[in-house]
Design a protein around this motif. Sequence first.
Motif, PDB file in Angstrom:
ATOM      1  N   ILE A 284       0.853  -1.206   0.010  1.00 43.58           N
ATOM      2  CA  ILE A 284      -0.108  -0.002   0.008  1.00 43.58           C
ATOM      3  C   ILE A 284       0.999   1.319  -0.034  1.00 43.58           C
ATOM      4  O   ILE A 284       0.412   2.188  -0.700  1.00 43.58           O
ATOM      5  N   SER A 285       2.011   1.047   0.884  1.00 41.32           N
ATOM      6  CA  SER A 285       2.868   2.427   0.888  1.00 41.32           C
ATOM      7  C   SER A 285       3.515   2.674  -0.444  1.00 41.32           C
ATOM      8  O   SER A 285       3.457   3.721  -0.897  1.00 41.32           O
ATOM      9  N   LEU A 286       4.111   1.608  -1.123  1.00 41.77           N
ATOM     10  CA  LEU A 286       4.649   1.914  -2.420  1.00 41.77           C
ATOM     11  C   LEU A 286       3.447   2.451  -3.308  1.00 41.77           C
ATOM     12  O   LEU A 286       3.798   3.220  -4.284  1.00 41.77           O
ATOM     13  N   ALA A 287       2.278   1.768  -3.495  1.00 46.35           N
ATOM     14  CA  ALA A 287       1.364   2.412  -4.445  1.00 46.35           C
ATOM     15  C   ALA A 287       0.976   3.726  -4.102  1.00 46.35           C
ATOM     16  O   ALA A 287       0.990   4.722  -5.159  1.00 46.35           O
ATOM     17  N   ILE A 288       0.807   4.121  -3.117  1.00 47.25           N
ATOM     18  CA  ILE A 288       0.439   5.543  -2.855  1.00 47.25           C
ATOM     19  C   ILE A 288       1.427   6.494  -3.101  1.00 47.25           C
ATOM     20  O   ILE A 288       1.332   7.526  -3.611  1.00 47.25           O
ATOM     21  N   SER A 289       2.736   6.331  -2.345  1.00 50.40           N
ATOM     22  CA  SER A 289       3.881   6.902  -2.773  1.00 50.40           C
ATOM     23  C   SER A 289       4.123   7.278  -4.309  1.00 50.40           C
ATOM     24  O   SER A 289       4.429   8.081  -4.619  1.00 50.40           O
ATOM     25  N   CYS A 290       4.043   6.154  -5.102  1.00 51.96           N
ATOM     26  CA  CYS A 290       4.233   5.985  -6.290  1.00 51.96           C
ATOM     27  C   CYS A 290       3.508   7.238  -6.985  1.00 51.96           C
ATOM     28  O   CYS A 290       3.798   8.158  -7.996  1.00 51.96           O
ATOM     29  N   GLY A 291       2.112   7.329  -6.781  1.00 49.83           N
ATOM     30  CA  GLY A 291       1.143   8.225  -7.290  1.00 49.83           C
ATOM     31  C   GLY A 291       1.713   9.565  -6.972  1.00 49.83           C
ATOM     32  O   GLY A 291       1.644  10.411  -7.780  1.00 49.83           O
ATOM     33  N   PHE A 292       1.868  10.095  -5.823  1.00 48.30           N
ATOM     34  CA  PHE A 292       2.383  11.147  -5.442  1.00 48.30           C
ATOM     35  C   PHE A 292       3.685  11.606  -6.085  1.00 48.30           C
ATOM     36  O   PHE A 292       3.902  12.920  -6.183  1.00 48.30           O
ATOM     37  N   ILE A 293       4.543  10.817  -6.022  1.00 49.08           N
ATOM     38  CA  ILE A 293       5.869  10.899  -6.646  1.00 49.08           C
ATOM     39  C   ILE A 293       5.760  11.477  -8.071  1.00 49.08           C
ATOM     40  O   ILE A 293       6.129  12.499  -8.547  1.00 49.08           O
ATOM     41  N   LEU A 294       4.692  10.742  -8.912  1.00 47.89           N
ATOM     42  CA  LEU A 294       4.686  11.133 -10.038  1.00 47.89           C
ATOM     43  C   LEU A 294       4.162  12.557 -10.358  1.00 47.89           C
ATOM     44  O   LEU A 294       4.657  13.519 -11.380  1.00 47.89           O
ATOM     45  N   VAL A 295       3.266  13.241  -9.754  1.00 42.98           N
ATOM     46  CA  VAL A 295       2.658  14.393  -9.876  1.00 42.98           C
ATOM     47  C   VAL A 295       3.199  15.654  -8.965  1.00 42.98           C
ATOM     48  O   VAL A 295       2.790  16.498  -9.231  1.00 42.98           O
ATOM     49  N   GLN A 296       4.340  15.141  -8.172  1.00 43.49           N
ATOM     50  CA  GLN A 296       4.819  16.337  -7.187  1.00 43.49           C
ATOM     51  C   GLN A 296       5.490  17.539  -7.802  1.00 43.49           C
ATOM     52  O   GLN A 296       6.274  17.279  -8.975  1.00 43.49           O
ATOM     53  N   LYS A 297       5.224  18.352  -7.191  1.00 43.60           N
ATOM     54  CA  LYS A 297       5.759  19.890  -7.753  1.00 43.60           C
ATOM     55  C   LYS A 297       7.003  20.228  -6.629  1.00 43.60           C
ATOM     56  O   LYS A 297       7.722  21.228  -7.005  1.00 43.60           O
ATOM     57  N   ASP A 298       6.764  19.900  -5.407  1.00 45.22           N
ATOM     58  CA  ASP A 298       7.532  20.379  -4.304  1.00 45.22           C
ATOM     59  C   ASP A 298       8.767  19.401  -4.087  1.00 45.22           C
ATOM     60  O   ASP A 298       8.712  18.343  -3.896  1.00 45.22           O
ATOM     61  N   LEU A 299      10.135  20.109  -4.117  1.00 50.58           N
ATOM     62  CA  LEU A 299      11.340  19.212  -3.935  1.00 50.58           C
ATOM     63  C   LEU A 299      11.323  18.425  -3.108  1.00 50.58           C
ATOM     64  O   LEU A 299      11.553  17.135  -2.943  1.00 50.58           O
ATOM     65  N   LYS A 300      11.063  19.466  -1.675  1.00 54.57           N
ATOM     66  CA  LYS A 300      11.173  18.379  -0.509  1.00 54.57           C
ATOM     67  C   LYS A 300      10.147  17.324  -0.243  1.00 54.57           C
ATOM     68  O   LYS A 300      10.344  16.223   0.440  1.00 54.57           O
ATOM     69  N   ARG A 301       8.967  17.891  -0.741  1.00 51.65           N
ATOM     70  CA  ARG A 301       7.812  16.788  -0.713  1.00 51.65           C
ATOM     71  C   ARG A 301       8.168  15.564  -1.584  1.00 51.65           C
ATOM     72  O   ARG A 301       7.644  14.388  -1.018  1.00 51.65           O
ATOM     73  N   LEU A 302       8.800  15.854  -2.736  1.00 54.02           N
ATOM     74  CA  LEU A 302       9.083  14.693  -3.301  1.00 54.02           C
ATOM     75  C   LEU A 302      10.196  13.656  -2.642  1.00 54.02           C
ATOM     76  O   LEU A 302       9.808  12.347  -2.664  1.00 54.02           O
ATOM     77  N   LEU A 303      11.067  14.204  -2.037  1.00 52.68           N
ATOM     78  CA  LEU A 303      11.893  13.487  -1.152  1.00 52.68           C
ATOM     79  C   LEU A 303      11.265  12.435   0.006  1.00 52.68           C
ATOM     80  O   LEU A 303      11.480  11.450   0.195  1.00 52.68           O
ATOM     81  N   ALA A 304      10.008  13.351   0.566  1.00 51.26           N
ATOM     82  CA  ALA A 304       9.372  12.757   1.675  1.00 51.26           C
ATOM     83  C   ALA A 304       8.588  11.581   1.145  1.00 51.26           C
ATOM     84  O   ALA A 304       8.440  10.509   1.719  1.00 51.26           O
ATOM     85  N   TYR A 305       8.150  11.682  -0.274  1.00 52.56           N
ATOM     86  CA  TYR A 305       7.347  10.700  -0.632  1.00 52.56           C
ATOM     87  C   TYR A 305       8.332   9.461  -0.828  1.00 52.56           C
ATOM     88  O   TYR A 305       7.716   8.373  -0.721  1.00 52.56           O
ATOM     89  N   HIS A 306       9.473   9.675  -1.172  1.00 51.67           N
ATOM     90  CA  HIS A 306      10.380   8.819  -1.567  1.00 51.67           C
ATOM     91  C   HIS A 306      10.504   8.050  -0.240  1.00 51.67           C
ATOM     92  O   HIS A 306      10.673   6.664  -0.301  1.00 51.67           O
TER      93      HIS A 306
END
Lengths: 485, 211
Positions: A284-306
């Motif tokens: 579930i974690s992989l699936a959710i983070s995958c979606g948010f990583i694709l559409v991310q605009k914020d650099l630090k949030r991108l790393l957080a979803y990673h």
Amino acid sequence: MQIFFILAIPIFLAAGAFLIGKQKIFCTLNAIGYLAVLVASVMLLRKMVLSESANSYFSFIYFDALSAFFIFVISVIAFAAALYSISYIKKDIDSGVISERKAKIYYILFNLFCFSMLLVPAVNNLGMLWVAIEMTTLISAFLVGFYNNKESIEAAWKYIIICSVGIIFALLGTILFSYAFSLLGDVKSLNWSDMVANAGRMDKNILKIAFIFILVGYGTKAGLAPMHTWLPDAHSQAVAPISALLSGVLLKTAIYAILRFGIITIKGVGFAYFGNLMVLLGIISLAISCGFILVQKDLKRLLAYHSIEHIGIISIGFGIGGILGVGGALLHVFNHAVTKALMFFGAGNVVNKYRTHNMHVIRGVIGTMPFTGFMLLMGAFALAGMPPFSIFISEILIICAVFLKGYYLVTFLLLGFIAIIFGAVVHHFSKILFGSIPKGMSVVKEPLSGKMAFLFLFVQICALGIVLPFIKKDLIWMVQKLFQG
Amino acid sequence: MQAIILFGVLASTYLMVIAKRTPALIRYFRYQSFFLFLATFAVAIEERQIDLYIIAGLLFVIKVCAIPYFLNRIIKRMKVSEDLGLFVNAQLSLLCVLGFTYLSWVFAERILAPRNEAQAIMLAVAFFVVLAGMFLMVFRMTALAQIIGLLVMENGLFLLASTVSGGMPFFVEIAIFFDVFVSVIIMGFFVYRINKLFTHIDVNKLSRLKG
């Protein structure tokens, strides 16, 4: 013996930060202090692996190879963060973002935060484990809201509230574990070592329910989806060295707590129950983070979803078990911590320079900051799991473990999500690293202490990608034995 | 005696759920903590243990006196609206919570294998208080209501711990008390900050960070 040094040094440094007025002197002292912690933790790890036994002091402190490993990971990242703080805090003071007095508060909180994290793997009593983890939340909330603007206060509030509720569930789980233990009618104790010795005789149903509460509770703190909602906010708003600590090791301390209860559950109800839950949450974690990583605009949030993605992979690794699964997950704990710390340091430099988190605005980092840009480029590939970097090794170990166990659907999903995330990472980072430099940006010279922190982490990323320092009866073998039913 | 105390805990929890204003919520929280104190004190007299007397004393000082006083002071100093901001109106809230009462009874009786009827009732009440606290956190909009919801959950856990295993080990109990106290102070500090920066404490409107 080393454990007392490891726990005492951060306390002394916190007192030092309070007493020593000059920031310039203290920040160097701080880094030296954490170097000492690192050396002590390496010695501790070595001793634990060679002696193949568990140590305890006054039935309060208890540690085995698993604890020693987590203490080692924490001290590596804490040392890197202390080193990076020198230049980062100095820059903030020079540009007038924070005052000298605020810098002093920063160092006090930094040390208390490190102390509370180092305490988590060292305690034996499961109630004290809870107290130590709650302490990490309370202290780091101030570091998340450090800049005191609307965004950071909002992030800090969400962080403290969501994690406190989560941790209440963890306490509920802990109480149920102690209930199951007290039904045996032997002694009244909350010590992990006592519980694990009697796990086989405990009531299976209560253990099952209790472990669900633990998983929800500490899983909130570990950032496992769907309880992850505080994580991107807190990680994106914290001070950069603290983001590295939050993502690199704070999440791992919560994973450690889950593992401790998990071991009791495995001995009580068998491996399949623990394993299936961990794999499910991981996917579930992989699936959710995958979606948010694709559409991310914020650099630090991108790393957080990673971080959510990698916590998912770690949880799958532990859920599969066996020497490959546990070994891969342990290596991944370390590799993710080092790589993510490097990326957050890089992102900190970029955000400081461009004054924005928005990846549509940041362009040409390689041009303006050659060193940071290069490190970010390498780090991005490492994070996405390219060979010859270390994350590749641990991911491939986990994938092998999943495949060999015959979980083909999980293998398929895992590989699919990792591939999508790889594409997204390369896309996002190529956009911000290359491209024309915005007008008015000059090339900056980066301070030596900042570079040292990068190099320290980068050497470890490369080294573990090429050599696996295994000997015959080693750490991984010892830890995976703990996970056998 | 025990039945009266449990009834008091239940009644004060229902009152909290239907409260519409923050001072009322704090007052009912104080009642609930007072009943918990009575319960612990009764056990302390019965078992003649110095540890239990200390825990009961701490419960009285921290949860009955200090925390409600501190929360009331925040309200006075901030001069924000005392309205709680109900997502769900009082009648519907009460219905939900009655449902929770039944659920926790079923959970306590079927799954936890209690030794006797009395313990089953205590377990059910403890779980119910935890659930009600969570209900308050989710369906009330102000930051202060969330803090109180958290405290109510913690009260439920205290009751649970004293029911199932005769309380946690002494020093763990002390550490948890200290922890709760510190966390309330820190949250209060953040409520001040939120009020200062946003000029309201409606957490539903904190939505700058998304995606």
